[in-house]
Every structure is written in structure tokens, then in C-alpha cells.
Design a protein around this motif. Sequence first.
Motif, mmCIF file in Angstrom:
data_model
loop_
_atom_site.group_PDB
_atom_site.id
_atom_site.type_symbol
_atom_site.label_atom_id
_atom_site.label_comp_id
_atom_site.label_asym_id
_atom_site.label_seq_id
_atom_site.Cartn_x
_atom_site.Cartn_y
_atom_site.Cartn_z
ATOM 1 N N LYS A 114 45.867 43.003 52.456
ATOM 2 C CA LYS A 114 45.826 44.330 52.148
ATOM 3 C C LYS A 114 45.965 44.222 51.183
ATOM 4 C CE LYS A 114 48.915 48.721 53.559
ATOM 5 N NZ LYS A 114 50.338 48.652 52.605
ATOM 6 N N LEU A 115 46.846 44.252 49.894
ATOM 7 C CA LEU A 115 47.407 44.025 48.775
ATOM 8 C C LEU A 115 46.166 43.969 47.527
ATOM 9 C CD1 LEU A 115 48.615 45.049 46.133
ATOM 10 C CD2 LEU A 115 49.916 42.409 45.861
ATOM 11 N N ALA A 116 45.633 42.316 48.242
ATOM 12 C CA ALA A 116 44.668 41.922 48.087
ATOM 13 C C ALA A 116 43.209 43.316 47.801
ATOM 14 C CB ALA A 116 43.697 40.236 48.208
ATOM 15 N N ASN A 117 43.015 43.281 49.283
ATOM 16 C CA ASN A 117 41.726 44.764 49.281
ATOM 17 C C ASN A 117 42.174 44.858 47.759
ATOM 18 O OD1 ASN A 117 39.512 44.571 50.821
ATOM 19 N ND2 ASN A 117 41.607 44.320 52.329
ATOM 20 N N GLU A 118 43.035 45.812 47.612
ATOM 21 C CA GLU A 118 43.008 46.637 46.748
ATOM 22 C C GLU A 118 43.204 46.640 45.137
ATOM 23 O OE1 GLU A 118 43.688 50.578 47.699
ATOM 24 O OE2 GLU A 118 44.802 50.631 45.358
ATOM 25 N N ILE A 119 43.488 45.467 44.962
ATOM 26 C CA ILE A 119 43.157 44.518 43.504
ATOM 27 C C ILE A 119 41.832 44.758 43.723
ATOM 28 C CG2 ILE A 119 44.018 43.230 41.950
ATOM 29 C CD1 ILE A 119 46.407 41.911 43.945
ATOM 30 N N ASP A 120 41.350 44.381 44.570
ATOM 31 C CA ASP A 120 39.692 43.400 43.823
ATOM 32 C C ASP A 120 39.103 44.930 43.458
ATOM 33 O OD1 ASP A 120 37.750 42.179 44.331
ATOM 34 O OD2 ASP A 120 37.078 43.354 46.019
ATOM 35 N N LYS A 121 39.764 45.919 45.012
ATOM 36 C CA LYS A 121 39.134 47.124 44.843
ATOM 37 C C LYS A 121 38.622 48.208 43.177
ATOM 38 C CE LYS A 121 40.202 51.587 46.072
ATOM 39 N NZ LYS A 121 40.269 52.436 47.682
ATOM 40 N N ARG A 122 40.320 47.791 42.618
ATOM 41 C CA ARG A 122 40.637 48.962 41.965
ATOM 42 C C ARG A 122 40.262 48.014 40.417
ATOM 43 N NH1 ARG A 122 41.807 54.271 42.346
ATOM 44 N NH2 ARG A 122 43.278 53.863 44.809
ATOM 45 N N ALA A 123 39.827 46.302 40.615
ATOM 46 C CA ALA A 123 39.705 45.978 39.733
ATOM 47 C C ALA A 123 37.359 46.061 39.502
ATOM 48 C CB ALA A 123 39.707 44.680 39.806
ATOM 49 N N LYS A 124 37.343 46.145 40.780
ATOM 50 C CA LYS A 124 35.913 46.490 40.605
ATOM 51 C C LYS A 124 35.657 47.534 39.942
ATOM 52 C CE LYS A 124 33.489 44.730 43.936
ATOM 53 N NZ LYS A 124 33.980 44.529 45.241
ATOM 54 N N ASN A 125 36.231 48.584 40.263
ATOM 55 C CA ASN A 125 36.304 49.972 39.261
ATOM 56 C C ASN A 125 36.183 49.850 37.945
ATOM 57 O OD1 ASN A 125 36.060 51.788 42.381
ATOM 58 N ND2 ASN A 125 38.293 52.308 41.862
ATOM 59 N N ILE A 126 36.740 49.104 37.663
ATOM 60 C CA ILE A 126 36.591 49.007 36.405
ATOM 61 C C ILE A 126 36.517 47.532 35.111
ATOM 62 C CG2 ILE A 126 38.851 50.311 35.895
ATOM 63 C CD1 ILE A 126 41.283 47.958 35.294
ATOM 64 N N GLY A 127 35.645 47.342 36.539
ATOM 65 C CA GLY A 127 34.881 45.793 35.762
ATOM 66 C C GLY A 127 35.247 44.428 35.170
ATOM 67 N N LYS A 128 36.434 44.744 36.217
ATOM 68 C CA LYS A 128 37.170 43.258 35.676
ATOM 69 C C LYS A 128 37.472 42.684 36.776
ATOM 70 C CE LYS A 128 42.754 43.241 34.299
ATOM 71 N NZ LYS A 128 43.519 43.569 33.240
ATOM 72 N N VAL A 129 37.448 41.416 36.504
ATOM 73 C CA VAL A 129 38.096 40.376 37.533
ATOM 74 C C VAL A 129 39.913 39.861 37.281
ATOM 75 C CG1 VAL A 129 37.681 37.151 38.045
ATOM 76 C CG2 VAL A 129 36.171 39.509 37.572
ATOM 77 N N MET A 130 40.115 40.663 38.433
ATOM 78 C CA MET A 130 41.980 39.880 37.871
ATOM 79 C C MET A 130 42.594 39.336 37.960
ATOM 80 S SD MET A 130 44.168 42.187 36.852
ATOM 81 C CE MET A 130 45.458 41.367 36.146
ATOM 82 N N ASP A 131 43.073 37.745 37.582
ATOM 83 C CA ASP A 131 43.829 36.427 37.232
ATOM 84 C C ASP A 131 44.891 36.519 38.634
ATOM 85 O OD1 ASP A 131 41.564 35.660 35.996
ATOM 86 O OD2 ASP A 131 42.500 34.950 34.362
ATOM 87 N N VAL A 132 44.905 36.113 38.830
ATOM 88 C CA VAL A 132 46.441 36.582 40.249
ATOM 89 C C VAL A 132 47.196 35.080 40.229
ATOM 90 C CG1 VAL A 132 45.483 38.896 41.321
ATOM 91 C CG2 VAL A 132 44.872 36.179 42.529
ATOM 92 N N LEU A 133 48.238 35.192 40.642
ATOM 93 C CA LEU A 133 48.827 33.502 41.948
ATOM 94 C C LEU A 133 49.361 34.443 43.434
ATOM 95 C CD1 LEU A 133 50.959 32.592 38.533
ATOM 96 C CD2 LEU A 133 48.705 32.131 38.707
#
Length: 241
Positions: A114-133
Amino acid sequence: MTIQELNADTKEILKTNVENVRSNIQKICKEKQIEKNITLLAATKTVPADVINYVTQQIGVTDIGENKVQELLEKYDKLDLTNVKLHFIGKLQTNKVKYIIDKVDMIHSLDSIKLANEIDKRAKNIGKVMDVLVEVNSGREENKSGVFPEDVPSFLKELEKFENICVKGLMTIAPVCVEKEEYRKYFKETYAIFIDNLQNKYHNIYMDFLSMGMTDSYEVAIEEGSGIVRIGSAIFGSRYN
Ligand SMILES: *Cc1c(COP(=O)(O)O)cnc(C)c1O
């Protein structure tokens, strides 16, 4: 006492504290013949922005981590992030991802789809690839965040589909232990998972960083393979909240 004011004494204490942590890290690496660079991440909850700026801009701390969204937002405009990586290390609620997605360099606490979905969506919106652990619940504690050790491989597999997430490794917060040695088994197991997943073939999953160890446990964590230690009270003094 938590440092609240940046005067000459405070500066001296901060400098000494950081030097002590750095020299402990060096000593362990020398003793155990560990050759990789260990990243010292200052955990800055409850620490005022001017104190944080002093340790980053004057003492050369390169990585800082906040663990509450609200607190991060309150400090953000006051932080001098020149040559500094800002990490989010606390529990992240899905509805707060949008506030930090453009501000942080790495999120240490991914533990649900669920959190991954949201991070992915929000990152996509701003053209970013979010680094995560991916956070591992190494103590298998109920009511604590993190993926159970045995579930990490299937969790990683599920993350493959997220194009705006790049997994850079694993993080764990071990259960609170009385003796330093008691931490070892949690770090050992997390390191084993880290190693087991080094060779996986997912396009967006790398095992570059292992974030484990805090003030009470960083020596043992480094011995067991940590590459990022998150240190709060050994630098800033103990917290009373
Ligand atoms: C506060 C905090 C730390 C640092 O804790 P200390 O024991 O003060 O070094 C590390 N990681 C996380 C996630 C934290 O919230």
C-alpha cells in the motif's frame, strides 16, 4: 539534555560527540578489517535546525534522518542541505507521502505494498524515482513496522512492478536490548537476507545499503555488516520525550 541552543559550549560538545562516534567506527573497521565506507547518518528528531546545520555544514556530517513528517516539514525551510542527503527514517503513513516525496533522498521504512503504491504514484507525478530501503522487522515484534525476515523475498518480488521506486537495500530497527551483544542475532539475520538478495534479477532492486545500528548498537551492527548507522543521542544527547 537535548541540545536546544547553539552556543560555543554546544558546538564543542557536538564536535567532540561526532569525533568520538567517527573514531569508534574507524576502530571497529580496523579491528575487523572492514574496508567499506560506513555512512554516519545523524538521526535528528527533536533537534533544532540550527544545530543540524552546524553538524552538517561545520562538522561534515553528510547524511541526516528525520522520523516524523510534521517535524521534517517544520524544519525543512531552515535546513541548509548543501552537500547533505536527507533521509526519512520513521514510520511513514500513506497519506503523508505527498508532503515529503520531493524533499527526501531516501525513505528507509518501506514495509507495505500500500505504501509502495503511494510512493510510486507520488514519485511518478513529479518525475522522480524514489530511493527506498525495505524495513525488516528483525525481531518479529507484533505491532512494530517492517516486513518479517521470511517475507522479504516475496515482498521484493512484488516491488518489481513499481517503476518510480528504486530499492537500494534494507533497514532494520532491532528490538531494544539490555546488552549490546543481544543485538547481534538481529543484525546477523538481517545481513543474511541482504546477502541472499544481492544477486536477484529485478530491474529496480539493488542491495547497495544496509541501514542498521543506533547509539546503543552501532558497534555490533558494523561488525555484522551495516553500511549506514543512524545515530541520535550519541551526537545530540539523550531525549526526554
Ligand atoms: C531516533 C532514531 C534513531 C537514533 O536513535 P539513538 O538511539 O538516539 O541513536 C535511529 N533510527 C531511527 C529510526 C530513529 O527513530
